[in-house]
Design a protein around this motif. Structure first.
Motif, PDB file in Angstrom:
ATOM      1  N   LEU A 104     -39.487 -21.381  21.172  1.00  0.00           N
ATOM      2  CA  LEU A 104     -38.466 -22.354  20.784  1.00  0.00           C
ATOM      3  C   LEU A 104     -39.089 -23.491  19.988  1.00  0.00           C
ATOM      4  O   LEU A 104     -38.564 -23.902  18.938  1.00  0.00           O
ATOM      5  CB  LEU A 104     -37.779 -22.888  22.041  1.00  0.00           C
ATOM      6  N   TRP A 108     -38.788 -23.477  15.688  1.00  0.00           N
ATOM      7  CA  TRP A 108     -37.712 -24.403  15.342  1.00  0.00           C
ATOM      8  C   TRP A 108     -37.794 -24.887  13.889  1.00  0.00           C
ATOM      9  O   TRP A 108     -36.756 -24.898  13.190  1.00  0.00           O
ATOM     10  CB  TRP A 108     -37.726 -25.599  16.308  1.00  0.00           C
ATOM     11  N   LEU A 150     -31.187 -21.534  18.517  1.00  0.00           N
ATOM     12  CA  LEU A 150     -32.179 -21.208  19.546  1.00  0.00           C
ATOM     13  C   LEU A 150     -31.865 -21.899  20.874  1.00  0.00           C
ATOM     14  O   LEU A 150     -32.689 -21.877  21.793  1.00  0.00           O
ATOM     15  CB  LEU A 150     -33.577 -21.610  19.076  1.00  0.00           C
TER      16      LEU A 150
END
Length: 397
Positions: A104, A108, A150
């Motif tokens: 994550l 990102w 996400l």
């Protein structure tokens, strides 16, 4: 979330459930399909809005949104308990941190931050307005660092922490043997013919807590702060999978019921698309949406376990590739759709072109850059020999 092996039969049986490979690939790749349909779904503002729309695209987005994340979370719960019983709590938490939280953070910038640039380009070319920040009382800095698409990784990691904390407390309170028996009983109830009703309760509660039109489903969080509705709904789906794993042979008992489950899911979906559904009270609408979503989740799980009873190398490959594909897909989809948005082509032609190009780039990059590299070991864990197995015996809850 890799289903290397799982017990399908008795608690002592050691056999891989190949249907979980198919289910994992399906749950993640369906997200790519959903995002590819959004530019053509009328009255659904998106990063880029095509000049051509299609009611079929709206229905596709609506149906996928009903169940996709509940399906993903239930699978994560089933596989999560499988890993914990094989490797222990600390190893499970470390594995989830490495393969959920760290991706994550690492992905990102390219997967989420880049979308603002692409949306601005789309707006300049007449492909829709640049997205406004969603209404929120959160500080602007949190909205700047929204988890975007996400968000499910963040919620899943939060759910894992909650489950592990609750499990530790219950093991101290009940002891491993009693906790294991209760887990197996709950799993047995969930696998029973009416178990889908029990599984739908947290989802319905989440929609009522959210308080908006339940037909929209559970809203994705727009910041990194925990939100009640996603946590309640997806914690419930995760626990459904967790307890199903605790009951030996649960998926084998579900498998024969897939036609009935999916038929009921279709009926529920049709009823929700009728005009009368818009006037239902919040509690009734929430219950209908939740039950329909869990019927899809149960039915598709049962179907995959039934149909994919033996190993299919192509399915295994897609299951391994699906995580990378999901992490990287949205900037590609949007970048390809931007120049297509103003063209007077049929929707089917635009979708087909986008699917072919995106799939080729994602699978090609996975095969060349990820599959046999450290990146692949990071995202999917070490690749195991086909003979490797996971025990299915219960270790408490």
């Amino acid at each position: 979330m890799t289903p290397h092996t799982a017990g399908a039969g008795s608690g002592s049986a050691r056999t891989r459930i190949h249907g979980l490979d198919a289910l994992r690939a399906f749950a993640l790749l369906l997200g790519i399909v959903l995002h590819s349909l959004l530019p053509f779904a009328p009255e659904m503002p998106w990063l880029v809005n095509d000049t051509r729309t299609s009611p079929a695209a709206f229905v596709g987005v609506y149906v996928i949104h009903l169940f996709r994340m509940a399906l993903f979370m239930m699978l994560a719960g089933y596989l999560g308990r499988m890993v914990l019983t094989r490797r222990g709590t600390r190893a499970y938490l470390r594995d989830r941190t490495v393969r959920i939280l760290l991706p994550l953070l690492a992905f990102w910038p390219v997967s989420v931050f880049s979308l603002g640039v692409l949306a601005t380009v789309a707006a300049a070319q007449g492909g829709g307005a640049a997205p406004e920040p969603p209404p929120s009382d959160a500080p602007p800095v949190l909205l700047m660092f929204t988890p975007g698409q996400l968000w499910f990784l963040l919620v899943l990691f939060e759910v894992v922490l909650i489950v592990l904390a609750a499990r530790a407390a219950l093991l101290r309170l009940l002891g491993p043997d009693r906790a294991g028996r209760w887990s197996a009983r709950i799993g047995g109830l969930l696998a029973a013919p009416g178990g889908v009703l029990l599984a739908a309760v947290p989802y319905a509660a989440a929609l009522m807590v959210q308080g908006t039109d339940p037909a929209q489903g559970i809203n994705a969080p727009v910041t990194v702060l925990p939100e009640a509705a996603p946590l309640i709904g997806y914690l419930g789906a995760f626990l459904a999978g967790w307890f199903l794993h605790a009951s030996p042979g649960s998926l084998a008992r579900l498998a024969p019921r897939w036609p009935l489950l999916l038929a009921a899911a279709v009926l529920g979906t049709v009823s929700m698309l009728l005009p009368v559904a818009a006037g239902l009270p919040l509690a009734v609408g929430s219950g209908l949406v939740a039950l329909t979503g869990l019927l899809w989740t149960y039915g598709l799980t049962a179907l995959m376990v039934k149909v994919f009873s033996r190993e299919h190398p192509a399915i295994r490959y897609l299951a391994d590739a699906s995580y990378w594909m999901y992490l990287m897909h949205l900037p590609l989809l949007v970048a390809i759709e931007v120049p297509l948005a103003g063209l007077d082509w049929p929707v089917a032609a635009k979708l087909l072109l986008n699917w072919v190009v995106t799939t080729a780039l994602l699978l090609g990059s996975y095969h060349l850059l990820v599959r046999r590299t450290a990146l692949g070991r990071w995202l999917n864990g070490p690749r195991r020999r086909p003979a490797a197995v996971l025990p299915t015996g219960s270790r408490g809850t």
